[in-house]
Design a protein around this motif. Structure first.
Motif, PDB file in Angstrom:
ATOM      1  N   LEU A 135      14.497 -10.237   3.328  1.00 15.20           N
ATOM      2  CA  LEU A 135      13.462  -9.710   2.447  1.00 15.20           C
ATOM      3  C   LEU A 135      13.559  -8.187   2.424  1.00 15.20           C
ATOM      4  N   GLU A 136      13.885  -7.661   1.257  1.00 21.90           N
ATOM      5  CA  GLU A 136      14.065  -6.211   1.100  1.00 21.90           C
ATOM      6  C   GLU A 136      12.906  -5.652   0.278  1.00 21.90           C
ATOM      7  N   TYR A 137      12.267  -4.599   0.792  1.00 28.80           N
ATOM      8  CA  TYR A 137      11.199  -3.945   0.053  1.00 28.80           C
ATOM      9  C   TYR A 137      11.781  -2.761  -0.694  1.00 28.80           C
ATOM     10  N   LEU A 138      11.561  -2.737  -2.016  1.00 28.42           N
ATOM     11  CA  LEU A 138      12.185  -1.723  -2.856  1.00 28.42           C
ATOM     12  C   LEU A 138      11.242  -0.609  -3.280  1.00 28.42           C
ATOM     13  N   GLY A 139       9.984  -0.702  -2.889  1.00 26.92           N
ATOM     14  CA  GLY A 139       9.028   0.331  -3.282  1.00 26.92           C
ATOM     15  C   GLY A 139       9.311   1.644  -2.587  1.00 26.92           C
ATOM     16  N   PRO A 140       8.600   2.694  -2.973  1.00 30.17           N
ATOM     17  CA  PRO A 140       8.810   3.999  -2.335  1.00 30.17           C
ATOM     18  C   PRO A 140       8.284   4.001  -0.910  1.00 30.17           C
ATOM     19  N   ASP A 141       8.941   4.760  -0.038  1.00 26.81           N
ATOM     20  CA  ASP A 141       8.470   4.927   1.334  1.00 26.81           C
ATOM     21  C   ASP A 141       7.395   6.010   1.346  1.00 26.81           C
ATOM     22  N   ASP A 142       6.198   5.646   1.785  1.00 31.45           N
ATOM     23  CA  ASP A 142       5.113   6.606   1.926  1.00 31.45           C
ATOM     24  C   ASP A 142       5.105   7.060   3.383  1.00 31.45           C
ATOM     25  N   PRO A 143       5.491   8.311   3.672  1.00 28.01           N
ATOM     26  CA  PRO A 143       5.570   8.766   5.059  1.00 28.01           C
ATOM     27  C   PRO A 143       4.227   8.777   5.788  1.00 28.01           C
ATOM     28  N   GLN A 144       3.131   8.597   5.052  1.00 26.45           N
ATOM     29  CA  GLN A 144       1.805   8.560   5.683  1.00 26.45           C
ATOM     30  C   GLN A 144       1.488   7.185   6.275  1.00 26.45           C
ATOM     31  N   LEU A 145       2.227   6.150   5.848  1.00 23.90           N
ATOM     32  CA  LEU A 145       1.940   4.794   6.324  1.00 23.90           C
ATOM     33  C   LEU A 145       2.275   4.645   7.799  1.00 23.90           C
ATOM     34  N   LEU A 146       1.420   3.903   8.496  1.00 26.22           N
ATOM     35  CA  LEU A 146       1.621   3.591   9.908  1.00 26.22           C
ATOM     36  C   LEU A 146       1.558   2.080  10.084  1.00 26.22           C
ATOM     37  N   PRO A 147       2.202   1.550  11.126  1.00 21.16           N
ATOM     38  CA  PRO A 147       2.175   0.108  11.348  1.00 21.16           C
ATOM     39  C   PRO A 147       0.744  -0.411  11.529  1.00 21.16           C
ATOM     40  N   HIS A 148       0.459  -1.540  10.902  1.00 23.97           N
ATOM     41  CA  HIS A 148      -0.813  -2.202  11.157  1.00 23.97           C
ATOM     42  C   HIS A 148      -0.769  -2.725  12.592  1.00 23.97           C
ATOM     43  N   PRO A 149      -1.726  -2.354  13.451  1.00 26.69           N
ATOM     44  CA  PRO A 149      -1.627  -2.698  14.878  1.00 26.69           C
ATOM     45  C   PRO A 149      -1.497  -4.193  15.160  1.00 26.69           C
ATOM     46  N   GLU A 150      -2.285  -5.034  14.501  1.00 29.20           N
ATOM     47  CA  GLU A 150      -2.218  -6.478  14.775  1.00 29.20           C
ATOM     48  C   GLU A 150      -0.918  -7.077  14.264  1.00 29.20           C
ATOM     49  N   TYR A 151      -0.458  -6.614  13.116  1.00 31.56           N
ATOM     50  CA  TYR A 151       0.832  -7.071  12.590  1.00 31.56           C
ATOM     51  C   TYR A 151       1.953  -6.694  13.560  1.00 31.56           C
TER      52      TYR A 151
END
Length: 196
Positions: free
Chosen positions: A144-160
């Protein structure tokens, strides 16, 4: 390489013609966790998964979770803690991620499609995982490849993140450590540095 843009039109026909109706899947995130996988794909059998590497990819926390997924995992501590994993093809033989190869049955494709909204299915090269893996042969699977733009502000969802790391740990501490080393945040940091 062969790929299918979401919602993967023509996938079933391709699988019927080339893979006996089953999807050779490379799982690298929450699907490492059998309890998470069976929630949407009841036929998932963790014992049938085999550890492997996908070559020419980087794994990145760059996919913004859907509202349904955030409801399932709960809200993050900040609005930026909403990232799930995606992979990006680099084509470089030095880039690799560890994960699992699994043959997904046709009856689980509907749940898989509903779960993985917006990802492209891209064929990738797979090699055996592990220090003792002397077999240099490669095969093909779909990731599964995500093709959207990388938002450098995003952080991992802790529970995920917990679900992914628990799934990786179920295949051994060295597999989980390799997961941490070969995973990146959208801002370019390695997961292993983010966790320390």
């Amino acid at each position: 390489m062969l790929s299918f843009d979401y919602p993967w039109a023509g996938l079933e026909d391709h699988l019927a013609a080339h893979h006996n109706g089953r999807l050779p899947l490379f799982a690298y995130g929450s699907l490492l966790n059998a309890a998470s996988a069976v929630r949407t794909m009841p036929g998932w059998r963790g014992e049938e998964c085999r550890p492997a590497n996908a070559v020419g990819l980087v794994r990145v926390f760059n996919y913004p979770l859907t509202p349904d997924a955030i409801e399932r995992y709960g809200p993050g501590p900040t609005p930026q803690h909403v990232a799930a994993l995606g992979v990006r093809a680099t084509g470089l033989p030095t880039d690799r991620v560890n994960g699992l190869v699994y043959s997904l049955a046709a009856e689980d494709l509907k749940g898989f499609r509903q779960r993985e909204t917006g990802y492209r299915l891209a064929e990738v090269s797979i090699t055996p995982w592990g220090e003792g893996a002397s077999d240099n042969s490669s095969s093909k699977a779909f990731a599964l490849e995500y093709l959207g733009p990388d938002d450098p502000q995003l952080l991992p969802h802790p529970e995920y993140l917990v679900v992914c790391r628990k799934g990786a740990a179920s295949f051994g501490e060295s597999f989980r450590d390799d997961f941490d080393r070969t995973t990146f945040l959208a801002d370019g940091r390695r997961l292993i540095d983010y966790l320390s």
